[in-house]
Scaffold this motif. Structure first.
Motif, mmCIF file in Angstrom:
data_model
loop_
_atom_site.group_PDB
_atom_site.id
_atom_site.type_symbol
_atom_site.label_atom_id
_atom_site.label_comp_id
_atom_site.label_asym_id
_atom_site.label_seq_id
_atom_site.Cartn_x
_atom_site.Cartn_y
_atom_site.Cartn_z
ATOM 1 N N TRP A 1 0.824 -1.204 0.000
ATOM 2 C CA TRP A 1 0.000 0.000 0.000
ATOM 3 C C TRP A 1 0.863 1.260 0.000
ATOM 4 C CZ3 TRP A 1 -4.608 -0.792 3.932
ATOM 5 C CH2 TRP A 1 -5.387 -1.875 3.485
ATOM 6 N N LYS A 2 0.295 2.320 -0.569
ATOM 7 C CA LYS A 2 0.959 3.614 -0.578
ATOM 8 C C LYS A 2 0.750 4.314 0.768
ATOM 9 C CE LYS A 2 0.101 4.088 -5.553
ATOM 10 N NZ LYS A 2 -0.609 4.866 -6.595
ATOM 11 N N ARG A 3 1.436 5.432 0.925
ATOM 12 C CA ARG A 3 1.393 6.150 2.206
ATOM 13 C C ARG A 3 -0.031 6.537 2.593
ATOM 14 N NH1 ARG A 3 5.115 11.210 4.200
ATOM 15 N NH2 ARG A 3 3.954 11.668 6.090
ATOM 16 N N ASN A 4 -0.785 7.146 1.664
ATOM 17 C CA ASN A 4 -2.137 7.597 2.009
ATOM 18 C C ASN A 4 -3.065 6.426 2.302
ATOM 19 O OD1 ASN A 4 -1.925 6.997 -0.872
ATOM 20 N ND2 ASN A 4 -4.033 7.716 -1.039
ATOM 21 N N GLU A 5 -2.773 5.264 1.720
ATOM 22 C CA GLU A 5 -3.593 4.075 1.994
ATOM 23 C C GLU A 5 -3.275 3.506 3.369
ATOM 24 O OE1 GLU A 5 -3.863 2.837 -2.743
ATOM 25 O OE2 GLU A 5 -2.342 1.955 -1.446
ATOM 26 N N LEU A 6 -1.999 3.489 3.723
ATOM 27 C CA LEU A 6 -1.608 3.024 5.052
ATOM 28 C C LEU A 6 -2.118 3.971 6.136
ATOM 29 C CD1 LEU A 6 2.062 1.870 4.393
ATOM 30 C CD2 LEU A 6 0.125 0.405 4.981
ATOM 31 N N ALA A 7 -2.301 5.249 5.791
ATOM 32 C CA ALA A 7 -2.796 6.220 6.765
ATOM 33 C C ALA A 7 -4.183 5.850 7.263
ATOM 34 C CB ALA A 7 -2.816 7.619 6.142
ATOM 35 N N LEU A 8 -4.941 5.083 6.475
ATOM 36 C CA LEU A 8 -6.256 4.608 6.927
ATOM 37 C C LEU A 8 -6.121 3.660 8.114
ATOM 38 C CD1 LEU A 8 -8.313 3.952 3.668
ATOM 39 C CD2 LEU A 8 -9.025 5.352 5.606
ATOM 40 N N LEU A 9 -4.997 2.956 8.186
ATOM 41 C CA LEU A 9 -4.742 2.091 9.331
ATOM 42 C C LEU A 9 -4.098 2.874 10.475
ATOM 43 C CD1 LEU A 9 -3.254 -1.048 7.506
ATOM 44 C CD2 LEU A 9 -5.621 -0.675 8.211
ATOM 45 N N ALA A 10 -3.231 3.829 10.122
ATOM 46 C CA ALA A 10 -2.484 4.563 11.144
ATOM 47 C C ALA A 10 -3.373 5.471 11.974
ATOM 48 C CB ALA A 10 -1.371 5.375 10.488
ATOM 49 N N GLY A 11 -4.472 5.948 11.395
ATOM 50 C CA GLY A 11 -5.305 6.925 12.093
ATOM 51 C C GLY A 11 -6.366 6.339 12.979
ATOM 52 N N CYS A 12 -6.497 5.019 13.016
ATOM 53 C CA CYS A 12 -7.582 4.392 13.771
ATOM 54 C C CYS A 12 -7.023 3.345 14.730
ATOM 55 C CB CYS A 12 -8.584 3.724 12.828
ATOM 56 S SG CYS A 12 -9.358 4.864 11.657
#
Length: 871
Positions: free
Chosen positions: A303-314
């Motif tokens: 996954w790209k950075r913005n896609e991984l951010a969906l996991l990092a923010g929750c």
């Protein structure tokens, strides 16, 4: 010698579609004529959602060649034309790029879908490639037969040129003077090494993990660039540092092998040129197979950075993100160690300049993880015939060409399963892995195999997919002593989501961090009972130190086997604790029944259920609050309803989407989770047997979270009333040794005295229970003075014009807010015998002075939009 790019021919104007078509034809020829794979003639490979007007269009068929072809090059027999064999030709579609413009001259395959860039993109999507039937198949037919020589096994890797190159980068390799004679002895299992990396991530938060992943990727790319620069500048004058024994995983030689077979600058790179290849039976090359693997996999490590951010923010994405970080750290560490050991320049005949890149290393890892079958899932003879140890086989797995194109579904009738054995009459050297149809399969249906029962985090991490409404989903929740404290006021925002059946909130158990209340409730007797109920002294010690223990909230609504006894002990009134201790001291408990002798009356049962409802509701609300904070950054400032009340996940804003304000947020349209999920999660999904699978990063993340909140909501729904609750926990109660006292009577609950020692008594007046029936009189006929148990004279008030949605505990709270905390002694709302619905009136028993004040105040009693009639 041709280069890889010239062989693949990806940069054509049509975007590589023609190239993929040519490679699929080559794969078919290789699998059936060189690898010895037998594929049933009724099967074809289909390109996902591509259609020919009414049905999915085959891109590769395995029927025998039709007898004749039409003048325009199309096959006369169609996709379902004759034949039962698995080998043989077809005719290509008229004038296609793959057939060189002469469809009736190409006898290798019929192709109909890989004609445009969008078709290529569809093929490369996870589960975009499907295996379907072009005609009916009967039950117990052999759909696929694969010899051991056509599988990528640990034995194949150990003799391959790529595998040997990786081995020679290790200190323990015999080529480097090491003492390890066994190929796999130089490596360690992938799970062991990633577990070490996981230990480095446990204290990191989401944003820190995201930064760590990006840093590791950058380090690996920088190391590659530096190694290539050194090769160009220093030529043969290069030094290397060998990798330490056991520092490289079993997975690394597989990755090197896949990269070599797919990206080599030759048409058919051999598996190996060493003498060792003759020691095992293996095909000459796996390149035609490797070059038909999707060019990308939707696994989180890709996954790209913005896609991984969906996991990092929750918060619920932390577990998956930690695994991504551990995988990335290990992949980067292995690649950099192999670069230091000279993998790029010591083996030029195997790895040409530019062949190994970070993106290809990660691609190979994602392909290997998603395609390798665990050896334990295959017939035992496969491992028995191997030369490597069974532990290595289980750690590595086996890649089986064509079989890995069959998608997952665990409930479909069109399943294929392995045959457990071959015929005793067959030569063992000819034994094959045979996939057998389990039911009759009609024309045009997709066939499946069962990957196993996984929750969506496992599906997402391994296969890059997530199953919507996955029954195996679960979410980890934590509990501490502060989460279950009685004799305290409910939280200010407390809204019950289950029917309390008249039990006032003063008798319920909530959460509290107040030290005095915690000590008063969790007495030594209660703690001792908790230790016996859970059988876990180490957990009890942790709880006493203020730490938390963890459980699972399950999507099927069942209560965790350890959480349930915890809730029972936490919710019992002090007198029940003492009563049980007296009984257990005088009688030996039945073996395996830790709470033997404990009797739960109706009030106790309701209190346990209401406590569990409160506990799960708080967990759901905190999870929704975390998701709300994350989702608004990714989905156009959306605001989620973060309460368990008003339907919880199924909340619908008044008017179907009016502007409302969430506490702490700016006004906006508030969505229930279900509405939000339906709006955004199906954008990149695929329907399989009336079920949907997420196949893109954002959809996978949303489906992962949906399984988490759904597990909590489903459990809350199972706690809504007594009948469903008791049915769910009946077996658990029996295992604990609890006895239920369900004597039918109107339960009279009295306010519990606030006792600092936690041992206040609240005896039930059985004589009163037997007398208290639903009063059927009207007006002042329902008013009566009562003096019992030493309490002051009381008056029972009749409350008319109640909303049919009003619950007894809500009526109790309404009057205590108006007239004081100790103003209500009892509260009851009669219900219909058949339906259990409220009859629209109720009774509130108050001390005489409060009752007279309520009658004579002239105050308007408005509740739930209705003016109550108090008499």
């Amino acid at each position: 010698m041709s280069t890889y790019n010239e062989i693949i021919n990806e940069k054509k104007a049509e975007g590589g579609a023609a190239s993929l078509k040519a490679r699929l034809i080559k794969f078919r020829k290789w699998s059936t004529k060189q690898a010895g794979i037998t594929i049933h003639g009724a099967l074809c490979i289909v390109n996902g959602e591509a259609t020919d007007g009414s049905r999915n269009a085959p891109i590769l068929t395995f029927e025998p060649q039709p007898a004749a072809a039409t003048p325009d090059g199309s096959s006369a027999g169609g996709a379902g034309g004759g034949g039962t064999g698995g080998i043989g030709g077809g005719s290509a579609g008229g004038g296609s790029a793959a057939s060189g413009g002469k469809g009736n001259n190409n006898k290798e395959a019929r192709c109909g879908a890989i004609d445009e860039p969008v078709d290529r993109a569809m093929y490369d999507r996870t589960i975009g490639c499907q295996v379907r039937t072009v005609r009916e198949m009967k039950k117990d037919e052999v759909a696929l037969s694969v010899p051991l020589s056509a599988m990528i096994t640990p034995d194949v890797i150990s003799v391959s040129d790529a595998g040997q190159a990786v081995l020679q980068c290790m200190e323990s390799s015999p080529a480097n003077g090491g003492s390890e004679s066994n190929f796999w002895g130089a490596f360690d299992s992938t799970s062991n090494l990633e577990k070490v990396q996981m230990g480095k991530t446990v204290s990191s938060r989401g944003p820190q993990l995201l930064v760590k992943i990006l840093q590791e990727r950058k380090k690996a790319e920088t190391a590659l660039a530096k190694a290539e620069q050194m090769m160009n500048e220093n030529g043969d004058d290069l030094t290397n540092k060998l990798a330490a024994s056991k520092s490289i995983s079993h997975r690394a030689p597989y990755l090197a092998f896949l990269i070599h077979q797919r990206f080599a600058n030759m048409e058919n790179p051999p598996v190996g040129t060493s003498i060792s290849v003759g020691e095992i039976d293996v095909v000459e090359t796996f390149s035609p197979y490797a070059r038909t693997l999707p060019c990308s996999v939707c696994a989180p490590i890709c996954w790209k950075r913005n896609e991984l951010a969906l996991l990092a923010g929750c918060i619920p994405g932390m577990s998956a993100l930690q695994k991504v970080a551990a995988q990335t750290m290990q992949l980067a560490a292995e690649l950099m160690a192999l670069l230091d050991a000279g993998l790029l320049w010591r083996f030029p005949s195997t790895f040409s300049p530019g062949m190994i890149t970070w993106d290809r290393w990660v691609w190979a890892a994602a392909v290997f993880e998603s395609r390798a079958l665990p050896s334990s899932s295959l017939p035992s003879w496969i491992v028995m015939k191997g030369k490597s140890s069974s532990d290595v086989w289980e750690s590595c797995g086996v890649m089986v060409p064509f079989l890995d194109m069959v998608n997952h579904e665990n409930d479909a009738d069109t399943q294929i399963e392995w045959s457990n054995s071959n015929s005793e009459e067959e030569d063992p050297s000819t034994w094959c892995l045979k996939a057998i149809t389990q039911e009759k399969t009609k024309k045009h249906l997709q066939i499946y195999r069962n990957y196993g029962s996984f929750d969506n985090e496992s599906f997402m991490m391994k296969y890059g997919i997530a199953k919507m409404s996955n029954a195996a989903d679960k979410v980890k929740i934590a509990w501490a002593l502060v989460d279950g404290v009685g004799g305290v006021d409910p939280p200010k925002d407390y809204e019950p989501v289950s029917d309390s059946c008249g039990v006032p909130s003063s008798q319920l158990v909530f959460e509290s961090t107040d030290a005095d209340s915690l000590k008063s409730w969790w007495t030594e007797q209660r703690l001792a009972m908790l230790g016996k109920a859970t059988h876990k002294n180490d957990s009890l010690d942790a709880l006493k130190k203020g730490k938390k223990i963890t459980f699972w909230a399950l999507n099927n609504g069942k209560i965790d086997q350890v959480l349930f006894p915890v809730a029972v002990v936490a919710a019992l009134p002090p007198e029940k604790i003492l009563e049980w201790h007296r009984k257990s001291a005088s009688a030996a408990p039945i073996s395996g029944r830790p709470l033997d002798g404990l009797t739960l009356d109706r009030a106790n049962q309701i209190t346990v259920r209401m406590y569990l409802s409160f506990f799960y509701a708080k967990k759901l609300e905190r999870l929704l609050q975390s998701l709300n904070s994350c989702m608004k950054d990714h989905f156009n400032n959306v605001q989620l309803w973060a309460k368990a009340s008003s339907g919880g996940l199924n909340y619908v804003a008044p008017g179907g989407g009016d502007s409302m304000a969430v506490e702490g947020e700016s006004p906006g349209v508030v969505m229930g989770w279900q509405t939000f999920f339906d709006t955004y999660a199906y954008n990149s999904s695929m329907e399989v047997e009336d079920r949907y699978y997420a196949i893109a990063p954002d959809c996978c993340a949303l489906t992962l979270y949906d399984g988490h909140v759904r597990s909590l909501q489903n459990t809350l729904d199972a706690l809504a009333n007594d009948s469903v609750f008791l049915d769910n926990v009946k077996q658990q109660l029996e295992e604990l040794g609890c006895t239920l006292d369900n004597t039918p009577a109107v339960v009279e609950i009295k306010s519990a005295p606030q006792n600092k020692g936690g041992q206040g008594s609240s005896k039930a007046d059985n004589e009163s229970k037997s007398k208290k029936k639903d009063d059927k009189g009207n007006g002042n006929k329902n008013r009566r003075r009562d003096k019992k148990d030493g309490r002051p004279p009381a008056i029972k008030l009749h409350i008319g014009n109640l909303s049919y949605k009003t619950l007894p505990n809500q009526l109790y709270d309404f009057f205590t807010k108006l007239y004081g905390k100790n103003s209500v002694l009892e509260c009851h709302i009669p219900t219909e015998r058949e339906t259990g619905n409220s009859r629209g009136f109720g009774f509130v028993t108050m001390p005489e002075q409060f009752a007279i004040a309520a009658l004579e105040s002239g105050r308007s009693h408005e509740m739930d939009g209705r003016i109550l009639k108090v008499a």
